[in-house]
Design a protein around this motif. Structure first.
Motif: not given
Ligand SMILES: Cc1cc2nc3c(=O)[nH]c(=O)nc-3n(C[C@H](O)[C@H](O)[C@H](O)COP(=O)(O)O)c2cc1C
Length: 286
Positions: A118-120, A58, A10-15, A60-61, A89-91
């Protein structure tokens, strides 16, 4: 009671937040849970654990490369129970598919798969003025993570598990994007092509502190130098308060890709977004 190891990036905390909710649910069912965010290093060993949970954003998919490397480094898992959780964040593309398959190949027995928005905070989208899934994971999603843990616990106790189908593969355009962000290109080419504006750089060290793989060291002037262990997470560029860093992802060549992605995602009624401004390492909603 089972001993469960949860390893995630987790880099920005959501995971990390979802990992904590799953752990909370598992502990409430009486299990012992150890959490390890691999940006602080791998866990010592999986010996002594009955189950392993793997979590990844995710990127790059696909899973972030450090999670792929960790899973590949595991010994044969001999029917060890496992679950997988994915933030996107999206797909998400093949993120969950890839981890689930890698664990299956290691001989693990899946007992759960959880996916959540999670916030992208992806530099390219922020620069284009979009923050997708801005407030995710929402309270509901964290509650679902706890419920997921209760289900995993039930399956451990003998309830039947129906393995969810794989996620739909990414579209051809996203597969192309994935190709242009492949491991070889990132490690061999892009990692050498981060550009630093030496006049702007104040040697504040933010880029080094933010790098999740300790890939950035300081030269004699205290300014950053990149090695090859890059994930192309773009945290260095995104957080630079002087805007002194330009990654290959910011080359004009790739701009149409971001425009396509944000246009497509912003027209998708199933996705939330807010318009933002990203300058000097800060994102503000407009
Ligand atoms: C480098 C990078 C690449 C990403 N690629 C994707 C992607 O392909 N699909 C997607 O849905 N989200 C993507 N995201 C968004 C993350 O998966 C999402 O924001 C996740 O919640 C981040 O997890 P963290 O907060 O634990 O670091 C990407 C984010 C970054 C920084």
């Amino acid at each position: 009671m089972s001993a469960i190891l949860m390893v995630f990036f987790s880099q920005s905390g959501t995971t990390a937040r979802v990992a904590e909710s799953i752990a909370f649910g598992l502990r409430a069912s009486g299990h012992r849970v150890d959490l390890c965010n691999i940006k602080h290093g791998y866990p010592k060993s999986i010996a002594g654990y009955d189950m392993i949970g793997i979590g990844s954003p995710a990127y790059y998919f696909r899973p972030s490369m450090n999670i792929t490397d960790y899973v590949n480094s595991l010994p044969s898992l001999n029917e060890m129970s496992n679950f997988v959780f994915v933030l996107y964040g999206t797909y998400p593309g093949d993120t969950g598919n890839a981890i689930r398959e890698a664990l299956r190949m290691k001989g693990a027995r899946e007992v759960g798969y959880f996916k959540c928005r999670g916030a992208d905070l992806y530099q390219g989208y922020l620069k284009a003025g979009y923050l997708f899934s801005p407030d995710n994971p929402l309270k509901d999603e964290l509650s679902q993570a706890e419920e997921f843990a209760a289900k995993v616990s039930g399956i451990m106790a003998g309830q039947t598990y129906t393995r969810p189908e794989p996620d739909p593969p990414p579209t051809i355009i996203y597969r192309l994007e994935r190709f242009f962000t492949n491991r070889w290109l990132i490690k061999t080419i892009y990692s050498r092509l981060f550009h630093l504006d030496k006049q702007k750089c104040t040697a504040c060290g933010v880029c080094m502190m933010q790098c999740p793989t300790n890939n950035i060291s300081a030269n004699n002037e205290g300014q950053p130098v990149w090695s090859r262990n890059c994930l192309l997470c773009l945290s260095c560029e995104m957080n630079c308060p002087q805007e002194a860093i330009t990654s290959p992802a910011s080359w004009p060549l790739f701009k149409p890709v971001f425009i396509y992605n944000v246009t497509r995602a912003s027209r998708d009624s199933s996705l939330d977004y807010v318009r933002v401004k990203h300058t000097k390492g800060r994102t503000t909603r407009v």
